[in-house]
Scaffold this motif. Structure first.
Motif, PDB file in Angstrom:
ATOM      1  N   ALA A  49       0.799  -1.167   0.019  1.00  0.00           N
ATOM      2  CA  ALA A  49       0.005   0.073   0.184  1.00  0.00           C
ATOM      3  C   ALA A  49       0.818   1.244  -0.146  1.00  0.00           C
ATOM      4  CB  ALA A  49      -1.052   0.053   1.147  1.00  0.00           C
ATOM      5  N   THR A  50       1.526   1.591  -1.060  1.00  0.00           N
ATOM      6  CA  THR A  50       2.293   2.747  -1.312  1.00  0.00           C
ATOM      7  C   THR A  50       1.867   3.241  -2.602  1.00  0.00           C
ATOM      8  OG1 THR A  50       4.226   1.422  -2.023  1.00  0.00           O
ATOM      9  CG2 THR A  50       4.195   2.099   0.186  1.00  0.00           C
ATOM     10  N   PRO A  51       1.570   4.532  -2.904  1.00  0.00           N
ATOM     11  CA  PRO A  51       1.666   5.636  -1.696  1.00  0.00           C
ATOM     12  C   PRO A  51       0.482   5.553  -0.899  1.00  0.00           C
ATOM     13  CG  PRO A  51       1.017   6.375  -3.893  1.00  0.00           C
ATOM     14  CD  PRO A  51       1.260   4.971  -4.109  1.00  0.00           C
ATOM     15  N   LEU A  52       0.578   5.720   0.547  1.00  0.00           N
ATOM     16  CA  LEU A  52      -0.691   5.599   1.367  1.00  0.00           C
ATOM     17  C   LEU A  52      -0.906   7.319   1.793  1.00  0.00           C
ATOM     18  CD1 LEU A  52      -2.429   3.909   2.664  1.00  0.00           C
ATOM     19  CD2 LEU A  52      -0.736   3.774   4.727  1.00  0.00           C
ATOM     20  N   ALA A  53      -1.913   7.514   1.533  1.00  0.00           N
ATOM     21  CA  ALA A  53      -2.364   8.916   2.027  1.00  0.00           C
ATOM     22  C   ALA A  53      -2.519   8.966   3.543  1.00  0.00           C
ATOM     23  CB  ALA A  53      -3.755   9.213   1.415  1.00  0.00           C
ATOM     24  N   GLY A 116      -1.819   5.478 -17.271  1.00  0.00           N
ATOM     25  CA  GLY A 116      -1.065   6.991 -16.852  1.00  0.00           C
ATOM     26  C   GLY A 116      -2.002   7.749 -15.807  1.00  0.00           C
ATOM     27  N   VAL A 117      -2.982   6.713 -15.252  1.00  0.00           N
ATOM     28  CA  VAL A 117      -3.683   7.146 -14.243  1.00  0.00           C
ATOM     29  C   VAL A 117      -3.045   7.117 -12.904  1.00  0.00           C
ATOM     30  CG1 VAL A 117      -5.943   6.510 -13.142  1.00  0.00           C
ATOM     31  CG2 VAL A 117      -5.802   6.358 -15.424  1.00  0.00           C
ATOM     32  N   PRO A 118      -3.210   8.103 -12.173  1.00  0.00           N
ATOM     33  CA  PRO A 118      -2.397   8.452 -10.460  1.00  0.00           C
ATOM     34  C   PRO A 118      -3.366   7.648  -9.878  1.00  0.00           C
ATOM     35  CG  PRO A 118      -3.326  10.500 -11.123  1.00  0.00           C
ATOM     36  CD  PRO A 118      -3.364   9.739 -12.510  1.00  0.00           C
ATOM     37  N   TYR A 119      -2.511   6.789  -8.813  1.00  0.00           N
ATOM     38  CA  TYR A 119      -3.505   6.255  -7.886  1.00  0.00           C
ATOM     39  C   TYR A 119      -2.884   6.391  -6.387  1.00  0.00           C
ATOM     40  CZ  TYR A 119       0.778   2.757  -7.939  1.00  0.00           C
ATOM     41  OH  TYR A 119       1.885   2.221  -7.856  1.00  0.00           O
ATOM     42  N   VAL A 120      -3.725   6.154  -5.512  1.00  0.00           N
ATOM     43  CA  VAL A 120      -3.348   6.354  -4.059  1.00  0.00           C
ATOM     44  C   VAL A 120      -4.027   5.371  -3.054  1.00  0.00           C
ATOM     45  CG1 VAL A 120      -4.973   8.135  -3.656  1.00  0.00           C
ATOM     46  CG2 VAL A 120      -3.024   8.167  -2.193  1.00  0.00           C
ATOM     47  N   LYS A 172      -1.705  16.270  -5.572  1.00  0.00           N
ATOM     48  CA  LYS A 172      -1.218  15.484  -4.332  1.00  0.00           C
ATOM     49  C   LYS A 172      -0.999  14.376  -4.579  1.00  0.00           C
ATOM     50  CE  LYS A 172      -0.606  15.833   0.354  1.00  0.00           C
ATOM     51  NZ  LYS A 172       0.289  16.487   1.009  1.00  0.00           N
ATOM     52  N   VAL A 173      -1.599  13.643  -5.287  1.00  0.00           N
ATOM     53  CA  VAL A 173      -1.399  12.164  -5.517  1.00  0.00           C
ATOM     54  C   VAL A 173      -0.079  11.893  -6.329  1.00  0.00           C
ATOM     55  CG1 VAL A 173      -2.523  10.274  -6.861  1.00  0.00           C
ATOM     56  CG2 VAL A 173      -3.795  11.551  -5.123  1.00  0.00           C
ATOM     57  N   LYS A 174      -0.232  12.804  -7.554  1.00  0.00           N
ATOM     58  CA  LYS A 174       1.145  12.745  -8.371  1.00  0.00           C
ATOM     59  C   LYS A 174       2.377  13.069  -7.464  1.00  0.00           C
ATOM     60  CE  LYS A 174      -1.070  13.688 -13.093  1.00  0.00           C
ATOM     61  NZ  LYS A 174      -1.541  14.444 -13.909  1.00  0.00           N
ATOM     62  N   SER A 175       2.396  13.842  -6.807  1.00  0.00           N
ATOM     63  CA  SER A 175       3.636  14.527  -6.097  1.00  0.00           C
ATOM     64  C   SER A 175       3.977  13.378  -5.016  1.00  0.00           C
ATOM     65  CB  SER A 175       3.320  15.632  -5.316  1.00  0.00           C
ATOM     66  OG  SER A 175       2.379  15.502  -4.059  1.00  0.00           O
ATOM     67  N   MET A 176       2.898  12.434  -4.637  1.00  0.00           N
ATOM     68  CA  MET A 176       3.266  11.271  -3.644  1.00  0.00           C
ATOM     69  C   MET A 176       3.949  10.507  -4.221  1.00  0.00           C
ATOM     70  SD  MET A 176      -0.377  10.806  -2.021  1.00  0.00           S
ATOM     71  CE  MET A 176      -0.197  10.749  -0.041  1.00  0.00           C
ATOM     72  N   LYS A 177       4.209  10.035  -5.520  1.00  0.00           N
ATOM     73  CA  LYS A 177       4.853   8.996  -6.220  1.00  0.00           C
ATOM     74  C   LYS A 177       6.311   9.144  -5.941  1.00  0.00           C
ATOM     75  CE  LYS A 177       1.590   7.212  -9.130  1.00  0.00           C
ATOM     76  NZ  LYS A 177       1.196   6.272 -10.338  1.00  0.00           N
TER      77      LYS A 177
END
Length: 177
Positions: A49-53, A116-120, A172-177
């Motif tokens: 479970a990464t990236p975990l919010a 190309g879909v961001p995920y969290v 935010k999700v894109k910056s977490m990777k």
């Protein structure tokens, strides 16, 4: 008239039902997690479970999911999300981190990366399901920026608010990777 099974046995009085003991207060849990908002301790998440919010980001994500669900801009469940990802549908994929067995969702992040879909990941499948306006816990949701054809249209102010929130979450999700 006596039966062989009951011979020599007297009836014992029935026991009274036990009174239910009051449940322990969650706020008095050891460790004193004050940022839980009375939700209880966070459930353990899967190792993948990464990236975990974090809690603050999770709240924002679930708020966006709730608004999107009202306007029918979500795909719920593994089957629907996989189908949407294969059709190159754009959006943000929100995956619950406490799914067991984890094999059910291990292929979803790979499909997201290919499309190309961001995920969290968020901590709880119950919270994700509740935010998506369902009674059932949900393992994965795809929040789409636009509704499907024939869906309920948002008012212009709601649409602007949703777009702002969606863009913030997307960044935010894109910056977490």
């Amino acid at each position: 008239d006596t039966d062989a099974r009951t011979m020599g046995k007297e009836k014992t009085p029935k026991k009274d039902k036990k009174e239910k003991t009051p449940k322990k207060d969650k706020s008095a849990s050891p460790g004193g997690d004050s940022e839980d908002e009375g939700d209880g301790a966070l459930r353990p998440t899967a190792p993948i479970a990464t990236p975990l919010a974090d809690l603050k980001t999770t709240k924002k994500i679930l708020k966006v999911v709730k608004k999107a669900a009202k306007a029918k801009q979500v795909r719920r469940g593994v089957k629907e999300v996989v189908k949407a990802l294969k059709k190159e549908t754009k959006g943000v994929c929100v995956i619950a981190g406490d799914i067991s067995p984890i094999d059910v969702i291990t292929h979803v992040p790979i499909l997201c990366e290919e499309a190309g879909v961001p995920y969290v990941y968020v901590h709880s499948k119950e919270e994700l399901g509740a935010a998506g306006m369902t009674k059932r816990p949900t393992s994965v949701m795809l929040v789409m920026p636009e509704g499907v054809k024939g869906s309920v249209k948002m008012s212009s102010s709601d649409k602007k608010e949703f777009d702002d929130m969606y863009e913030k979450i997307l960044a935010k999700v894109k910056s977490m990777k």
